[in-house]
Design an enzyme around this catalytic site. Structure first.
Site, PDB file in Angstrom:
ATOM      1  CD  GLN A 129      47.936  -8.232  87.094  1.00 28.35           C
ATOM      2  OE1 GLN A 129      46.745  -8.026  87.256  1.00 28.35           O
ATOM      3  NE2 GLN A 129      48.433  -8.708  85.979  1.00 28.35           N
ATOM      4  CB  VAL A 187      45.554  -4.644  87.828  1.00 30.07           C
ATOM      5  CG1 VAL A 187      46.403  -3.502  87.276  1.00 30.07           C
ATOM      6  CG2 VAL A 187      45.190  -4.405  89.279  1.00 30.07           C
ATOM      7  CB  SER A 188      43.731  -9.543  86.218  1.00 30.88           C
ATOM      8  OG  SER A 188      43.381  -9.071  84.942  1.00 30.88           O
ATOM      9  CB  SER A 189      45.865 -10.840  90.240  1.00 33.14           C
ATOM     10  OG  SER A 189      47.130 -10.459  89.763  1.00 33.14           O
TER      11      SER A 189
END
Length: 161
Positions: free
Chosen positions: A19, A14-16
């Site tokens: 999340q 996931v990017s962040s």
């Protein structure tokens, strides 16, 4: 002579930090249970715009050590979002005879059609990233023109959208 058994790498990203990997896990866990053999999980909470990420680096160490027979991802864009980085990885996997399976995209690098599919989706992932960045910049420009400011206020807290 004992041969080293190879394992399947399951990679989630996931990017962040706000999340979670939760949406990816059920399908990947189901896949792992349905296939015999050793499975090793690799996880990242990091942007896909670079291929240099802690979990990805560990996965690449296993690949370089000859420990992997396949990599499984939920969707290709979880593996990365740059055409160049993904295509270089595809080429390396092919040279090492390691398959890549994308569950939601429905392909494997084992066939010519799968390799074509992978390269098209790599381009689409990069395109989506670039379009999203353009939208964010456009939205920020409109907000700025309407008086919106970002940064630390006089009271010491960060202002946001």
């Amino acid at each position: 002579r004992r041969t080293m058994s190879k394992t399947t790498a399951i990679y989630v990203r996931v990017s962040s930090r706000d999340q979670t990997h939760a949406s990816q896990l059920p399908d990947l866990q189901r896949w792992g249970l349905a296939h015999d053999g050793s499975v090793q999980w690799f996880r990242d909470t990091f942007t896909g715009r670079t291929m240099n990420r802690p979990g990805m680096d560990k996965l690449m160490e296993s690949l370089n050590a000859g420990k992997l027979e396949r990599i499984v991802v939920w969707r290709l864009d979880r593996l990365g979002r740059t055409t160049k980085g993904l295509c270089e990885l595809f080429d390396e996997l092919r040279q090492r005879d390691v398959d890549l399976v994308s569950l939601k995209d429905g392909f494997s690098l084992a066939s010519p059609a799968g390799r074509l599919h992978a390269r098209i989706l790599a381009s689409v992932a990069e395109y989506e990233t670039e379009v999203r960045a353009e939208r964010v910049l456009a939205g920020q420009t409109v907000a700025r023109n309407n008086g919106k400011k970002w940064g630390v206020s006089e009271k010491g807290w960060r202002a946001g959208c």
